[in-house]
Design a protein around this motif. Structure first.
Motif, PDB file in Angstrom:
ATOM      1  N   LYS A   1      41.951  33.242  33.402  1.00 47.08           N
ATOM      2  CA  LYS A   1      42.102  33.086  32.258  1.00 47.08           C
ATOM      3  C   LYS A   1      42.158  32.543  31.030  1.00 47.08           C
ATOM      4  O   LYS A   1      42.518  31.429  31.354  1.00 47.08           O
ATOM      5  N   LYS A   2      41.141  33.000  30.351  1.00 46.59           N
ATOM      6  CA  LYS A   2      40.876  31.920  29.426  1.00 46.59           C
ATOM      7  C   LYS A   2      41.481  32.022  28.037  1.00 46.59           C
ATOM      8  O   LYS A   2      41.676  33.164  27.860  1.00 46.59           O
ATOM      9  N   SER A   3      41.832  31.367  27.337  1.00 47.51           N
ATOM     10  CA  SER A   3      42.369  31.480  25.801  1.00 47.51           C
ATOM     11  C   SER A   3      41.354  31.985  25.104  1.00 47.51           C
ATOM     12  O   SER A   3      41.654  33.327  24.236  1.00 47.51           O
ATOM     13  N   ASN A   4      39.804  31.836  25.234  1.00 51.47           N
ATOM     14  CA  ASN A   4      38.719  31.831  23.986  1.00 51.47           C
ATOM     15  C   ASN A   4      38.060  33.645  24.486  1.00 51.47           C
ATOM     16  O   ASN A   4      37.309  33.733  23.817  1.00 51.47           O
ATOM     17  N   ALA A   5      38.066  34.424  26.087  1.00 52.28           N
ATOM     18  CA  ALA A   5      37.340  35.116  26.373  1.00 52.28           C
ATOM     19  C   ALA A   5      38.322  36.723  25.665  1.00 52.28           C
ATOM     20  O   ALA A   5      38.972  37.006  25.500  1.00 52.28           O
ATOM     21  N   THR A   6      37.168  37.770  25.937  1.00 53.63           N
ATOM     22  CA  THR A   6      37.460  38.878  25.951  1.00 53.63           C
ATOM     23  C   THR A   6      37.484  40.132  26.920  1.00 53.63           C
ATOM     24  O   THR A   6      37.543  41.000  27.259  1.00 53.63           O
ATOM     25  N   LEU A   7      36.498  39.694  27.992  1.00 56.14           N
ATOM     26  CA  LEU A   7      35.661  40.190  28.634  1.00 56.14           C
ATOM     27  C   LEU A   7      36.125  39.105  30.550  1.00 56.14           C
ATOM     28  O   LEU A   7      35.781  38.250  30.232  1.00 56.14           O
ATOM     29  N   TYR A   8      36.882  39.664  31.399  1.00 53.89           N
ATOM     30  CA  TYR A   8      37.158  39.154  31.939  1.00 53.89           C
ATOM     31  C   TYR A   8      36.228  39.690  33.619  1.00 53.89           C
ATOM     32  O   TYR A   8      36.283  40.412  33.835  1.00 53.89           O
ATOM     33  N   PHE A   9      36.274  38.488  35.033  1.00 56.80           N
ATOM     34  CA  PHE A   9      35.771  38.897  36.057  1.00 56.80           C
ATOM     35  C   PHE A   9      36.986  38.916  36.831  1.00 56.80           C
ATOM     36  O   PHE A   9      38.092  37.886  36.912  1.00 56.80           O
ATOM     37  N   LEU A  10      37.498  39.848  37.789  1.00 55.74           N
ATOM     38  CA  LEU A  10      38.106  39.752  38.931  1.00 55.74           C
ATOM     39  C   LEU A  10      37.943  39.015  40.259  1.00 55.74           C
ATOM     40  O   LEU A  10      36.827  39.170  40.982  1.00 55.74           O
ATOM     41  N   LYS A  11      38.771  38.215  40.556  1.00 53.01           N
ATOM     42  CA  LYS A  11      38.722  37.454  42.290  1.00 53.01           C
ATOM     43  C   LYS A  11      39.079  38.311  42.749  1.00 53.01           C
ATOM     44  O   LYS A  11      38.370  37.566  43.648  1.00 53.01           O
ATOM     45  N   GLU A  12      40.230  38.791  42.783  1.00 54.37           N
ATOM     46  CA  GLU A  12      40.992  39.296  43.615  1.00 54.37           C
ATOM     47  C   GLU A  12      41.112  41.256  43.561  1.00 54.37           C
ATOM     48  O   GLU A  12      41.787  40.731  41.900  1.00 54.37           O
ATOM     49  N   VAL A  13      41.560  42.238  43.992  1.00 49.83           N
ATOM     50  CA  VAL A  13      41.997  43.586  42.991  1.00 49.83           C
ATOM     51  C   VAL A  13      42.221  44.326  44.513  1.00 49.83           C
ATOM     52  O   VAL A  13      41.489  44.288  45.275  1.00 49.83           O
ATOM     53  N   LYS A  14      43.407  44.721  44.946  1.00 51.75           N
ATOM     54  CA  LYS A  14      43.622  45.929  45.923  1.00 51.75           C
ATOM     55  C   LYS A  14      45.174  46.431  45.073  1.00 51.75           C
ATOM     56  O   LYS A  14      45.930  46.244  44.196  1.00 51.75           O
ATOM     57  N   PRO A  15      45.011  47.777  45.495  1.00 49.15           N
ATOM     58  CA  PRO A  15      45.994  48.624  44.789  1.00 49.15           C
ATOM     59  C   PRO A  15      47.352  47.961  45.087  1.00 49.15           C
ATOM     60  O   PRO A  15      47.748  47.681  46.338  1.00 49.15           O
ATOM     61  N   SER A  16      48.720  48.461  44.229  1.00 43.54           N
ATOM     62  CA  SER A  16      49.498  47.772  45.030  1.00 43.54           C
ATOM     63  C   SER A  16      50.293  49.331  44.992  1.00 43.54           C
ATOM     64  O   SER A  16      51.371  49.148  45.492  1.00 43.54           O
ATOM     65  N   TYR A  17      50.087  50.408  44.668  1.00 41.09           N
ATOM     66  CA  TYR A  17      50.534  52.186  45.445  1.00 41.09           C
ATOM     67  C   TYR A  17      49.645  52.721  44.866  1.00 41.09           C
ATOM     68  O   TYR A  17      48.815  53.338  44.492  1.00 41.09           O
ATOM     69  N   ILE A  18      49.744  53.565  46.255  1.00 40.07           N
ATOM     70  CA  ILE A  18      48.433  54.546  46.180  1.00 40.07           C
ATOM     71  C   ILE A  18      49.299  55.949  46.482  1.00 40.07           C
ATOM     72  O   ILE A  18      50.308  56.774  46.677  1.00 40.07           O
ATOM     73  N   PHE A  19      48.776  56.730  44.564  1.00 47.21           N
ATOM     74  CA  PHE A  19      49.177  58.024  44.778  1.00 47.21           C
ATOM     75  C   PHE A  19      49.336  58.750  45.171  1.00 47.21           C
ATOM     76  O   PHE A  19      48.018  58.793  46.065  1.00 47.21           O
ATOM     77  N   ALA A  20      49.958  59.774  45.990  1.00 43.58           N
ATOM     78  CA  ALA A  20      50.159  60.788  46.625  1.00 43.58           C
ATOM     79  C   ALA A  20      49.582  62.119  45.693  1.00 43.58           C
ATOM     80  O   ALA A  20      49.034  63.261  46.306  1.00 43.58           O
ATOM     81  N   SER A  21      49.608  62.727  43.949  1.00 39.17           N
ATOM     82  CA  SER A  21      49.285  63.163  43.439  1.00 39.17           C
ATOM     83  C   SER A  21      49.203  63.750  42.659  1.00 39.17           C
ATOM     84  O   SER A  21      48.245  64.395  41.972  1.00 39.17           O
ATOM     85  N   LEU A  22      49.084  62.274  41.711  1.00 41.32           N
ATOM     86  CA  LEU A  22      48.551  61.996  40.043  1.00 41.32           C
ATOM     87  C   LEU A  22      47.360  61.952  40.121  1.00 41.32           C
ATOM     88  O   LEU A  22      46.895  62.685  39.231  1.00 41.32           O
TER      89      LEU A  22
END
Length: 239
Positions: free
Chosen positions: A64-85
């Motif tokens: 997180k940078k104070s002057n940025a408007t678009l960021y790069f993800l360093k890590e990403v994983k689902p915190s919940y897997i929807f069953a039907s949504l």
């Protein structure tokens, strides 16, 4: 500053040939947008794209940078897997519709834990229901609590509700005063939670009329609000 936070996907847009721009509502930073490089580059990347379905709930890490408007993800994983949504046709229509609304109403880049919790828990509830055709109506009414224009219920017994002012009235004082079936349904929805929502029975015509009223309510209180492009298709699905 490295930040780890939960996030809910609000929108996604293919960028150039292989990249993806994803807008999320995060627990700690409000609305944040990310660019996912090479999301469409190979079959292996397809798994990464699948993470970013509308309303997917994720655990992410980014710088997180104070002057940025678009960021790069360093890590990403689902915190919940929807069953039907994302697989149930009616629920998918609701997801598309509500994501458009949230995109035009949520823009603050600051923490709002209560709003995040509301989005998270209401979507989890919707996911496990076999059927809930009025979910979007209660979702939108409750959303106004966090946007600052929840109806004032002090005089809920009065026979009119003023959409422009947000309170109940004893007399019809203008073109934004409602009565009749929409008023009756509004009073019902102001007195239920999601667990008792399915006790309210309305037909397709009533549902569409009430939804149009709620969208007008949003428009009157939010200058930047735009009627969802998916509204016509959404009404066809639910009527």
């Amino acid at each position: 500053m490295l930040s780890k936070t939960k996030a809910i996907v609000l929108s996604k847009l293919k960028y150039r040939d292989n990249d993806l721009i994803v807008k999320c509502y995060t627990l700690h930073h409000g609305v944040v947008s990310f660019i996912v490089k090479g999301a469409f580059k190979s079959k292996k990347s397809a798994t990464k794209v699948a993470y970013f379905q509308l309303f997917s709930q994720l655990s992410i890490v980014f710088n997180k940078k104070s002057n940025a408007t678009l960021y790069f993800l360093k890590e990403v994983k689902p915190s919940y897997i929807f069953a039907s949504l994302h697989s149930h046709i009616l629920k998918s229509a609701v997801v598309l519709f509500l994501s458009e609304i949230l995109n035009s109403t949520l823009y603050e880049e600051e923490e709002n834990e209560s709003l995040y919790s509301y989005l998270e828990t209401s979507l989890l509830w919707f996911d496990i229901q076999e059927e809930s055709p009025n979910f979007h109506l209660l979702f939108l009414i409750n959303l106004t609590k966090y946007l600052g224009f929840y109806p004032d219920t002090h005089n809920i017994a009065f026979p009119f509700f003023n959409l422009e002012d947000g309170y109940f009235e004893s007399k019809n004082l203008g073109r934004y005063s409602i009565s009749g079936e929409n008023l009756v349904l509004l009073k019902k929805l102001l007195n239920v939670d999601f667990d008792s929502l399915n006790t309210i029975k309305i037909n397709g015509t009533q549902r569409q009329s009430f939804l149009n009223m709620i969208l007008l309510y949003f428009e009157l209180h939010l200058g930047s609000f735009k009627t969802p492009k998916s509204l016509q298709i959404f009404n066809q699905v639910f009527n």
